[in-house]
Design a protein around this motif. Structure first.
Motif, PDB file in Angstrom:
ATOM      1  N   PHE A 274      44.966  48.143  45.150  1.00 21.25           N
ATOM      2  CA  PHE A 274      43.680  48.682  44.731  1.00 21.25           C
ATOM      3  C   PHE A 274      42.696  48.565  45.886  1.00 21.25           C
ATOM      4  O   PHE A 274      42.808  47.652  46.707  1.00 21.25           O
ATOM      5  CB  PHE A 274      43.164  47.910  43.515  1.00 21.25           C
ATOM      6  CG  PHE A 274      44.116  47.961  42.351  1.00 21.25           C
ATOM      7  CD1 PHE A 274      44.029  48.972  41.416  1.00 21.25           C
ATOM      8  CD2 PHE A 274      45.123  47.009  42.222  1.00 21.25           C
ATOM      9  CE1 PHE A 274      44.919  49.038  40.355  1.00 21.25           C
ATOM     10  CE2 PHE A 274      46.024  47.070  41.164  1.00 21.25           C
ATOM     11  CZ  PHE A 274      45.922  48.084  40.229  1.00 21.25           C
TER      12      PHE A 274
ATOM     13  N   MET B 269      40.534  46.839  40.774  1.00 20.67           N
ATOM     14  CA  MET B 269      41.714  46.351  40.062  1.00 20.67           C
ATOM     15  C   MET B 269      41.317  45.884  38.662  1.00 20.67           C
ATOM     16  O   MET B 269      41.979  46.205  37.677  1.00 20.67           O
ATOM     17  CB  MET B 269      42.374  45.212  40.840  1.00 20.67           C
ATOM     18  CG  MET B 269      43.604  44.651  40.163  1.00 20.67           C
ATOM     19  SD  MET B 269      44.528  43.464  41.162  1.00 20.67           S
ATOM     20  CE  MET B 269      43.411  42.078  41.199  1.00 20.67           C
TER      21      MET B 269
ATOM     22  N   PHE C 238      50.698  42.147  37.692  1.00 22.07           N
ATOM     23  CA  PHE C 238      49.554  42.923  37.207  1.00 22.07           C
ATOM     24  C   PHE C 238      49.716  43.258  35.729  1.00 22.07           C
ATOM     25  O   PHE C 238      48.813  43.009  34.922  1.00 22.07           O
ATOM     26  CB  PHE C 238      49.394  44.200  38.041  1.00 22.07           C
ATOM     27  CG  PHE C 238      48.256  45.071  37.602  1.00 22.07           C
ATOM     28  CD1 PHE C 238      46.945  44.691  37.826  1.00 22.07           C
ATOM     29  CD2 PHE C 238      48.499  46.281  36.964  1.00 22.07           C
ATOM     30  CE1 PHE C 238      45.885  45.505  37.424  1.00 22.07           C
ATOM     31  CE2 PHE C 238      47.453  47.094  36.562  1.00 22.07           C
ATOM     32  CZ  PHE C 238      46.147  46.701  36.788  1.00 22.07           C
TER      33      PHE C 238
END
Length: 157
Positions: free
Chosen positions: A127, A133, A75
């Motif tokens: 998320f 997200m 991420f």
């Protein structure tokens, strides 16, 4: 393990955004055994979606495993990659986590810290949806690019 599966459509618009493409690229980069070669983009990003039902199945207290830690890194690596793409300067994500799932995530550009997040309960990282997200990533990206614009000399060091 989980009976509640996130329903991610192959036509989800997030999958075709720069962020969605970069997330898939980052996930494929950590796949040393080629597991994701035959997976769709929705299947690859599905673990990032943690519905309320899935979150309820995860204990409140727990240690993150290597797979969850890899997702957290993916991420922030994706966000750093988008920062580089936007401003042309190298962005470096740094993660410091304890074995209990607490710590910090930083992204630096030159000598400038463009993102500083305290992380907790990393074993429950996820998320509610892909769009949530992406919204979170867009917020981080926007703040980072504004900081780089405000302090270009520090970012260029």
């Amino acid at each position: 393990m989980s009976t509640a599966v996130a329903d991610i459509s192959e036509t989800d618009p997030v999958l075709t955004t720069d962020f969605g493409v970069e997330m898939v690229r980052q996930m494929r980069a950590i796949d040393s055994y080629g597991t994701y070669d035959t997976w769709s983009t929705a299947q690859i990003l599905e673990p990032f979606v943690l519905t309320k039902e899935k979150k309820r199945e995860i204990p409140i207290i727990g240690d993150p495993d290597e797979i969850v830690l890899a997702r957290v890194k993916v991420f922030y690596n994706a966000i750093a990659s988008l920062i580089e793409k936007e401003c042309g300067l190298m962005a470096v994500p740094l993660l410091n986590l304890t074995h209990e799932g607490f710590g910090r995530a930083l992204i630096t550009v030159g000598k400038l810290v463009v993102m500083d997040r305290t992380l907790r309960d990393v074993h429950r990282f996820g998320f509610p949806s892909l769009s949530k997200m992406k919204d979170e990533a867009d917020k981080v990206l926007s703040v980072a690019l504004n900081l780089i614009g405000d302090y270009p000399k520090v970012a260029g060091l």
